[in-house]
Scaffold this motif. Structure first.
Motif, mmCIF file in Angstrom:
data_model
loop_
_atom_site.group_PDB
_atom_site.id
_atom_site.type_symbol
_atom_site.label_atom_id
_atom_site.label_comp_id
_atom_site.label_asym_id
_atom_site.label_seq_id
_atom_site.Cartn_x
_atom_site.Cartn_y
_atom_site.Cartn_z
ATOM 1 N N SER A 138 -5.372 5.343 0.508
ATOM 2 C CA SER A 138 -4.419 4.258 0.315
ATOM 3 C C SER A 138 -4.491 3.782 -1.132
ATOM 4 N N GLN A 169 0.842 -1.186 0.000
ATOM 5 C CA GLN A 169 0.000 0.000 0.000
ATOM 6 C C GLN A 169 0.883 1.244 0.000
ATOM 7 N N ASP A 206 0.151 5.152 1.205
ATOM 8 C CA ASP A 206 -0.847 5.979 1.886
ATOM 9 C C ASP A 206 -0.421 7.429 2.023
#
Length: 498
Positions: free
Chosen positions: A362, A135, A137
């Motif tokens: 995200s 991910q 973010d």
């Protein structure tokens, strides 16, 4: 009497566990390059990098994952004798909440950060569904202003463009959990005086709505009622709503109109009588105004977006890629969601006892990489290193010095360390996609020269070469003075674009 045979110990299986995978060479490079472009956008907006531990206490992570039927409610957890229950992080937001609460006296407020890294979810693996994934973010903690939500949405659009997705190929879909809560109030599923009542039913409703793209309206309607049986025969128990309640939820999901203003008008009608719901509609209108002022295109108010995680409290959003790709059976389908996020005003409050608002987004790194590959936006596999061949093992120091000269000049280079004849070394250079190979045997050493093989040009000419004499004569192999090595290789790489 036959002697008992001693069983040999079974060899360990060389295979990744289900739901996990390995990343090699160019996959890692492509991911790194894409993330660099995205995080440059975040940094330009004033966000600072943050790295947190991959392991958190279960208490710090909280119980927010939607997949409650999995062991440990969707996380990989274990009991530590000294620390209690620990778990691998399931996203990068829960660790941010813990880190901000722990270090808030030393951090600016609002605090703006971005983070990149792997996360783990104890989910049932399947095609395109992995238990470990990356991910990327960006979050703003400490601002209750809806302008922070609008900034995150606009920045997401800029990040997708920077990564290589055209503005015409994505849509940022925006909703508000407050509007959803208003609908639940009207439907009799949420009572502000007793917020814990019917929490189980609400959870089923939220998860059902979040699966609209995958299950379709009929599948969601089934989950709002008695339940749904999937293609494998497994039955998922539904929320058990009455027809009138389920119809209101379905109307909410279908409230999107041709423009944001018309959508908000319809939402106002559905949440009439709910203060929370009306507040959510007003926030959606403000976000739309701010994104328009920023010049952001490709966004829409879409009530079907709810997001599966349980900690969202206000605006929620998803970035969906709108171009078509072929599935495993050759059927056309839209690529789908590659990013999402929203406001989580209660997540940090669990640690501090004080109201600490937050909002963030995200990006699903692997999904976005797959999208760029589908669009042909990933660069071709980059050139490998220049390979210095080893003609005399006793002169390894000379070959290492040669590679060091190239590296000091900014040229990626290595010495072949596998052992073997020239054919094996050339095969290795091909496997490494090497643009150049260097040869210096005893004869070349005595004459102060080296042989330089242009493997890029050689590959183009190979189809037209029929004899060894032709190979020696063609320009892909040249003999140069040893002192001209670095300059000559630089020139070759520049010409070949390597």
């Amino acid at each position: 009497m036959a002697k008992n045979k001693v069983k040999k110990p079974r060899r360990a299986r060389a295979e990744t566990p289900r739901g996990f995978r390995d990343y090699f060479g160019q996959d890692v490079v492509a991911r790194s390059e894409m993330l660099s472009r995205i995080t440059e956008v975040y940094y330009a907006h004033g966000f600072d990098p943050l790295e947190t531990s991959a392991v958190e206490t279960v208490e710090a992570l909280g119980k927010f994952l939607p997949d409650v039927d999995r062991p440990n409610e969707g996380v990989f957890a274990w009991e530590d004798g000294d620390e209690g229950w620990m778990a691998l992080r399931y996203d990068l937001t829960a660790p941010l909440a813990r880190a901000f609460a722990q270090h808030r006296r030393d951090l600016p407020n609002p605090y703006r950060r971005y983070a990149v890294g792997p996360v783990w979810r104890n989910e049932k693996p399947g095609p395109g569904r992995f238990r470990q994934f990356y991910q990327c973010d960006a979050d703003t903690v400490g601002s209750a202003s809806v302008a922070a939500d609008a900034e995150i949405c606009g920045m997401l659009g800029s990040a997708l463009t920077a990564a290589g997705i055209d503005a015409a190929d994505y849509s940022i879909r925006i909703n508000n959990r407050k509007v959803m809560n208003g609908v639940l109030e009207v439907a009799g599923l949420l009572d502000s005086a007793n917020p814990e009542a019917k929490a189980h039913e609400r959870g089923i409703v939220m998860r059902a709505v979040d699966k609209l793209d995958r299950l379709g309206l009929d599948g969601v309607r089934a989950l709002l009622g008695e339940g749904r049986k999937d293609e494998s025969g497994d039955f998922t128990k539904g929320a058990g709503l009455a027809d009138e309640q389920a119809s209101l939820i379905v109307e909410f999901m279908g409230a999107r109109r041709d423009d944001g203003a018309a959508t908000c008008t319809r939402l106002r009608e559905l949440v009439s009588g709910s203060i929370t719901g009306l507040e959510g509609v007003q926030e959606l209108e403000t976000i739309g105004d701010l994104l328009t002022a920023r010049g952001q295109t490709g966004f829409m108010i879409d009530p079907s977006v709810v997001r599966g995680l349980g900690y969202y409290t206000g605006p929620v959003f998803e970035a969906e890629l709108t171009f078509e790709v072929l599935d495993d059976k050759g059927r056309k389908q839209q690529f789908g969601s590659v990013a999402g996020g929203g406001r989580y005003d209660d997540l940090i409050t669990r640690f501090t006892g004080e109201k600490v608002p937050g909002t963030g987004v995200s990006v699903g790194v692997d999904r976005l990489l797959a999208a760029l590959k589908a669009k042909g936006r990933l660069a071709d596999q980059g050139a490998g290193p220049v390979v210095v061949t080893v003609m005399d093992k006793g002169r390894m120091a000379d070959y290492q010095a040669m590679a060091a000269e190239l590296r000091n000049a900014g040229i990626r280079a290595e010495v072949f360390l596998g052992g073997g004849n020239m054919a094996k070394q050339m095969k290795y250079a091909d496997q490494r996609s090497s643009p150049v190979a260097i040869v210096e045997g005893g004869n070349e050493l005595e004459r102060g020269v080296v042989q330089v093989k242009d493997l890029v040009l050689g590959a183009k000419l190979a189809a037209n070469i029929e004899s060894n004499e032709d190979w020696k004569a063609q320009p892909a192999q040249q003999e140069i003075a040893r002192g001209d090595l670095v300059a000559h290789v630089k020139s070759m790489l520049s010409r070949d674009g390597a």
